[in-house]
Design a protein around this motif. Structure first.
Motif, short mmCIF file in Angstrom:
data_model
loop_
_atom_site.label_atom_id
_atom_site.label_comp_id
_atom_site.label_asym_id
_atom_site.label_seq_id
_atom_site.Cartn_x
_atom_site.Cartn_y
_atom_site.Cartn_z
N LYS A 106 2.17 1.90 -3.52
CA LYS A 106 0.91 2.55 -4.26
C LYS A 106 0.57 3.57 -4.14
O LYS A 106 0.63 4.21 -5.50
CB LYS A 106 -0.40 1.24 -4.50
CG LYS A 106 -1.86 1.45 -5.13
CD LYS A 106 -2.75 0.94 -4.02
CE LYS A 106 -3.87 1.43 -4.88
NZ LYS A 106 -5.05 0.96 -4.31
N THR A 107 0.92 3.93 -3.03
CA THR A 107 0.42 5.29 -3.00
C THR A 107 1.87 6.48 -3.32
O THR A 107 1.35 7.23 -4.28
CB THR A 107 0.14 5.80 -1.29
OG1 THR A 107 -0.38 4.87 -0.90
CG2 THR A 107 0.04 7.01 -1.03
N ASP A 134 3.75 5.69 -5.54
CA ASP A 134 3.44 5.68 -7.41
C ASP A 134 2.93 6.25 -7.51
O ASP A 134 2.63 7.03 -8.75
CB ASP A 134 3.79 3.62 -7.47
CG ASP A 134 4.48 3.01 -8.04
OD1 ASP A 134 5.95 3.68 -7.79
OD2 ASP A 134 4.49 1.82 -7.89
N GLU A 135 1.84 6.39 -7.27
CA GLU A 135 0.58 7.23 -7.64
C GLU A 135 0.60 9.08 -7.35
O GLU A 135 0.18 9.36 -8.55
CB GLU A 135 -0.51 6.86 -6.80
CG GLU A 135 -2.33 7.73 -6.56
CD GLU A 135 -3.59 7.22 -6.13
OE1 GLU A 135 -3.18 6.63 -6.05
OE2 GLU A 135 -4.22 8.30 -6.82
N ARG A 169 0.52 -1.25 -0.32
CA ARG A 169 0.22 0.62 -0.06
C ARG A 169 0.52 1.14 0.41
O ARG A 169 0.78 2.41 -0.51
CB ARG A 169 -0.56 0.35 1.43
CG ARG A 169 -1.96 0.74 1.19
CD ARG A 169 -2.82 0.55 2.05
NE ARG A 169 -4.35 -0.68 1.86
CZ ARG A 169 -5.18 -0.26 1.62
NH1 ARG A 169 -6.07 0.76 2.04
NH2 ARG A 169 -5.62 -1.56 1.66
#
Length: 344
Positions: free
Chosen positions: A95-96, A98-99, A92
């Motif tokens: 992912k955060t 990368d976003e 998580r």
């Protein structure tokens, strides 16, 4: 003349006033911006911890202003990355990152200042942004100096398990042993196994590997360490012996004879240490002889090893009173009262 001087003085005064006003405005603007960043961070901290820990699937909103958003997300993830444990939490966090940071970091690598590039490289590793490994790979090939930017790029690739970093490590002779061990600590196990089977490893890399294996104590590397006791390179043999003293293990006890009778004092010293660590009483006559060795470190290692043997106190007492060599008697007397440890 007086009028001209007054005009010049007045002009300088106005110029200084304008500069001071501009500095004050910029300072005030910077303070207000920092305050806005801190407020935004405090507001986002609680909800984001809930989200990153998996207690909520709803990602909290971030400030729209890019500079504040980047500050908040970097500060949030920097603190969180130090305490993340589970794979789900890591996923998580990644992912955060990368976003919200991927595009920005790509731009910084291309156009940022040296300090900005190094900072984002550290963040990439902390946030495990493997999505950027190709950008880092392209970047390391363009880095002009073998400085911290170059080294951090290598750390990032090693952490990402990108095997394209291996040629850099194998062929760059400027890398220190300490830094090579940093890379080894980041490598996946498959990389380490691949290195162990590589022919003609550079001595610096091999030395770093033996040191790293001794420090970590992973038994799957013991056969490799023991095999290097047969190296023609003295430094490699010594590093392998040092690693074995850290392992406190050696499978071939008979082979210790060649080290404790070696013409090299370093090998006699490590051989004596290993005898003591392995409690090999059968070598007590050789240790007694080494207690009178011409080298201080060998005498110390021999008496220390004698003390470790099952009848160590008796052997040391005998050496202190009866040994024919006066230096051996002195060393044995010191070791009777000295609390010692063994280091590589």
């Amino acid at each position: 003349m007086v009028t001209a001087v007054l005009w010049v003085s007045g002009a300088f005064f106005m110029l200084q006033l304008i500069l001071l006003t501009a500095i004050a405005i910029n300072k005030n603007r910077s303070i207000r911006l920092n305050n806005r960043k801190l407020r935004a961070y405090r507001q986002a901290l609680g909800p984001y911890i809930v989200y990153l820990s998996g207690e909520s699937d709803v990602q909290p909103r971030l400030p729209k202003e890019k500079e504040i958003k980047i500050y908040v997300i970097e500060k949030l993830l920097s603190g969180y990355s130090q305490n993340v444990n589970s794979e789900a939490e890591k996923a998580r966090m990644k992912k955060t990152a990368d976003e919200h940071l991927q595009d920005h970091y790509t731009q910084v690598l291309k156009k940022g200042s040296w300090s900005e590039r190094v900072n984002v490289l550290y963040f990439m590793e902390d946030f495990m942004m493997t999505s950027l490994k190709d950008q880092v790979w392209e970047h390391i090939q363009a880095v002009p100096e073998r400085d911290e930017e170059y080294r951090q790029s290598m750390r990032v690739l090693a952490s990402f398990g990108d095997e394209r970093v291996l040629p850099f490590m194998l062929h760059d002779q400027s890398l220190s042993i300490g830094f090579t061990k940093e890379l080894l600590r980041r490598f996946p196990a498959a990389f380490i196994d691949s290195l162990k089977t590589t022919e003609n490893l550079p001595s610096g890399v091999l030395t770093a590997m033996l040191s790293y294996f001794g420090e970590t104590g992973f038994y799957e590397h013991l056969p490799f360490v023991e095999a290097n006791l047969n190296s023609e390179d003295k430094e490699i043999r010594l590093k392998a012996l040092a690693a074995l003293t850290q392992y406190r293990y050696y499978s071939d006890h008979d082979n210790l004879e060649r080290f404790i009778t070696s013409s090299l004092w370093e090998e006699r010293m490590y051989g004596a240490r290993l005898v003591g660590l392995l409690n090999l009483s059968r070598y007590s006559p050789q240790l007694m002889e080494l207690a009178g060795d011409g080298n201080w470190w060998v005498r110390f290692a021999a008496c220390e090893a004698l003390k470790r043997l099952p009848d160590g106190e008796i052997l040391l007492e005998f050496a202190a009173e009866e040994h024919q060599d006066p230096y051996a008697r002195d060393m044995a007397k010191q070791l009777r009262t000295l609390r010692t440890g063994v280091s590589a």
